[in-house]
Design a protein around this motif. Structure first.
Motif, PDB file in Angstrom:
ATOM      1  N   ARG A  20       0.831  -1.218   0.000  1.00  0.00           N
ATOM      2  CA  ARG A  20       0.000   0.000   0.000  1.00  0.00           C
ATOM      3  C   ARG A  20       0.859   1.260   0.000  1.00  0.00           C
ATOM      4  O   ARG A  20       0.526   2.232  -0.673  1.00  0.00           O
ATOM      5  N   TYR A  43       1.966   1.678  -3.462  1.00  0.00           N
ATOM      6  CA  TYR A  43       0.843   2.129  -4.292  1.00  0.00           C
ATOM      7  C   TYR A  43       0.694   3.648  -4.197  1.00  0.00           C
ATOM      8  O   TYR A  43       0.591   4.335  -5.212  1.00  0.00           O
ATOM      9  N   ASP A  72      -8.753  -1.498   1.390  1.00  0.00           N
ATOM     10  CA  ASP A  72      -8.306  -2.268   0.243  1.00  0.00           C
ATOM     11  C   ASP A  72      -8.475  -3.750   0.548  1.00  0.00           C
ATOM     12  O   ASP A  72      -8.224  -4.178   1.686  1.00  0.00           O
TER      13      ASP A  72
END
Length: 84
Positions: free
Chosen positions: A10, A13, A71
């Motif tokens: 993450r 990302y 997520d």
């Protein structure tokens, strides 16, 4: 998947989303020490960030904790910390 791996994915990302490519860029954006960032993003360590550290990372990455954890990657994770 281990929790530290999901957090690393993450962070990467949001790094890409913001257009940052280096530890230095993340350090400048967040103020989190480079050694801490390196430990979190290193694939050979099982380091988990403290919540205040993760909050600083999120702020520097133009997100918040809710969006960070929103997520599917976090649905089936295992705790890899040594504090079990």
């Amino acid at each position: 998947m281990q929790l530290n791996d999901a957090i690393r994915i993450r962070i990467n990302y949001f790094l890409n989303k913001k257009g940052l490519s280096s530890l230095w860029d993340l350090y400048i954006a967040t103020g989190v020490p480079k050694s801490t960032i390196n430990a979190l993003l290193s694939s050979n360590k099982n380091k988990l960030p403290r919540l205040p550290t993760l909050l600083h990372l999120c702020e520097g990455l133009d997100t918040n904790l809710m969006e960070f954890f929103n997520d599917p990657i976090f649905m089936d994770i295992e705790d890899s910390s040594e504090d079990k």
